[in-house]
Write an enzyme that holds these catalytic residues in place. Structure first.
Site, mmCIF file in Angstrom:
data_model
loop_
_atom_site.group_PDB
_atom_site.id
_atom_site.type_symbol
_atom_site.label_atom_id
_atom_site.label_comp_id
_atom_site.label_asym_id
_atom_site.label_seq_id
_atom_site.Cartn_x
_atom_site.Cartn_y
_atom_site.Cartn_z
ATOM 1 N N HIS A 64 0.827 -1.210 0.000
ATOM 2 C CA HIS A 64 0.000 0.000 0.000
ATOM 3 C C HIS A 64 0.864 1.264 0.000
ATOM 4 O O HIS A 64 0.768 2.066 -0.907
ATOM 5 C CB HIS A 64 -1.008 0.031 1.151
ATOM 6 C CG HIS A 64 -1.921 -1.136 1.186
ATOM 7 N ND1 HIS A 64 -2.732 -1.481 0.125
ATOM 8 C CD2 HIS A 64 -2.130 -2.090 2.144
ATOM 9 C CE1 HIS A 64 -3.408 -2.575 0.428
ATOM 10 N NE2 HIS A 64 -3.060 -2.966 1.648
ATOM 11 N N ASP B 45 -5.071 -8.231 -3.236
ATOM 12 C CA ASP B 45 -5.332 -8.007 -1.815
ATOM 13 C C ASP B 45 -6.622 -8.652 -1.336
ATOM 14 O O ASP B 45 -6.692 -9.852 -1.104
ATOM 15 C CB ASP B 45 -5.307 -6.501 -1.546
ATOM 16 C CG ASP B 45 -5.278 -6.152 -0.062
ATOM 17 O OD1 ASP B 45 -5.242 -7.080 0.768
ATOM 18 O OD2 ASP B 45 -5.279 -4.953 0.276
#
Length: 445
Positions: free
Chosen positions: A267, A318
């Site tokens: 991220h 993810d």
């Protein structure tokens, strides 16, 4: 078994070549690549469309696939989403996780993904009691990947705290080994296989106290294994870290030896200029997961600045709001266009590189992600005649793949020289939708 594949069009980074013959040796590696082959050689397997190296999904939580649609009801934030995620996590057993992961990894194969980085922290029974085999859950994931025909890097994750030193809450008991030393002892028993490599992960600076970070980093360093970490995904994490340690999460990781060339921050969304410089100067990687970051309303990370600073970019699906690495690549560019109101931050070739070679390198497969002699024969072929891709100029196939195609356009997938997907059908899991439906339904009862 030796085999030759004839690729109608192939991405030989950074160009598209027509008529490419790829010879595969008995060990599943590419032995030769010949260009300018206008017609398929006798006996060759024909892959019509645009063939790229197999895609690398550098960040996955396989069990999150069971959340799809359920978490789209109502409103909220990452933190309210997390409560629903915990409910699903509490129902998983080694057997049910194997069934779910097998189906999820088969869905990935259908999307052209040939390697996955599984960020794995569901280690124990729901009350925190270890299974008879302390690695039963990790072994279930390794077996699931084999049965789905893809490679896996099991990123065994240290998760020790509910937040900056606080004890795990009831939902997190199954995640925790108690200490980083106990985590290291357990995951040291995991063995690599032909299709599986073992790496490490720090869940986050919230979940691993500062005094424990060095143990995880040292374990990875001793094995020269990949090390991943969720980094600055939410502003609340930054604020908590500043309160607890007087520094940003990036600074804390740097101080304890976590950053480096084999480390990937996942991220890397809410960073200071100093954070970006630290990540870049240590050549720490960045895994962007745009479909999850937008689904959870986390924000748009500074991917351009990170890459310019020296951080290699990779991509992950993810939480599996969708499983589509082409969409992840497209979204990274398009999100940046929305943020800056300017087009063309990455070429199509650069985005494909993030989805292939750089993704594999982040997962500890540096030899993979390219079509060249010595590389594993992992290939994904994208149709150039679907309703999304028809009419494109073949020499612009990379642009077509990144900016128009979807996972549904993946026609053929080869892993280690073996056909795993042929004409859109999975060769090992014949009915992937049914496998997904059955596995997910079992978690609702």
């Amino acid at each position: 078994m030796q085999v030759t594949y004839w690729l109608e069009h192939a991405w030989l980074d950074p160009v598209v070549e027509p008529g490419v013959a790829v010879e595969v040796a008995g060990d599943g590696r590419i032995s030769a690549v010949r260009t300018g082959v206008e017609a398929p050689p006798p006996g060759a397997v024909v892959l019509r469309g645009f063939t790229v190296p197999g895609l690398a999904n550098a960040h996955s939580h396989a069990f999150h696939r069971a959340l799809r649609s359920t978490v789209q009801v109502g409103s909220g934030t990452f933190w309210t989403w997390r409560e629903i995620m915990y409910q699903v996590a509490s129902r998983l057993t080694p057997d049910s996780y194997h069934a779910l992961a097998r189906a999820v990894y088969a869905e990935m194969a259908l999307a052209g993904i040939t390697a996955v980085g599984e960020f794995h922290y569901l280690h124990h029974a729901p009350d925190g009691t270890p299974y008879d085999d302390p690695n039963a859950m990790g072994e279930a994931l390794i077996a699931a990947a084999a049965e789905a025909g893809i490679r896996i890097t099991l990123l065994d994750t240290a998760y020790l705290s509910s937040g900056f030193g606080a004890a795990p809450d009831r939902h997190q008991l199954r995640f925790s080994d108690g200490t980083a030393e106990a985590w290291a002892e357990r995951c040291s028993a995991l063995k690599e296989r032909e299709h599986a490599r073992i790496g490490a992960a720090v869940h986050s600076v919230r979940a691993v106290p500062a005094r424990e970070l060095g143990t995880v980093a040292a374990w990875a360093e001793a094995r020269r294994a990949p090390l991943h970490v969720h980094l600055s995904e939410q502003t609340a994490e930054n604020e908590g870290c500043l309160d607890a340690y007087g520094m940003t999460p990036t600074q804390l990781l740097a101080e304890h030896g976590v950053l480096g060339t084999r480390t990937t921050g996942v991220h890397n969304t809410h960073l200071t200029d100093g954070d970006i410089a630290l990540i870049g100067s240590t050549a720490t990687g960045t895994c962007m997961c745009p479909t999850t970051e937008r689904d959870l309303a986390d924000g748009i990370g500074p991917a351009v600045a990170l890459q310019r600073a020296g951080s290699p970019l990779s991509l992950g699906s993810d939480s599996h709001a969708v499983i589509d690495l082409l969409e992840e690549a497209r979204a990274m560019e398009l999100d940046e266009r929305l943020r800056t109101r300017r087009r063309g931050h990455w070429t199509a070739a650069a985005l494909l590189r993030a989805a292939t070679a750089d993704g594999h390198a982040a997962l500890g497969w540096p030899e993979a992600g390219r079509i060249e002699p010595g590389a594993p024969a992992d290939l994904a072929t994208i149709a150039l005649d679907s309703v999304r891709t028809a009419g494109a100029v073949p020499r612009l196939a990379a642009e077509t793949a990144v900016f128009a195609a979807t996972a549904s356009d993946v026609r053929d997938v080869v892993v280690g020289g073996r056909a795993v997907v042929r004409d859109g059908v999975h060769a090992l899991v014949p009915d992937v939708p049914s496998a997904l439906s059955t596995a997910i339904a079992a978690l609702r009862t």
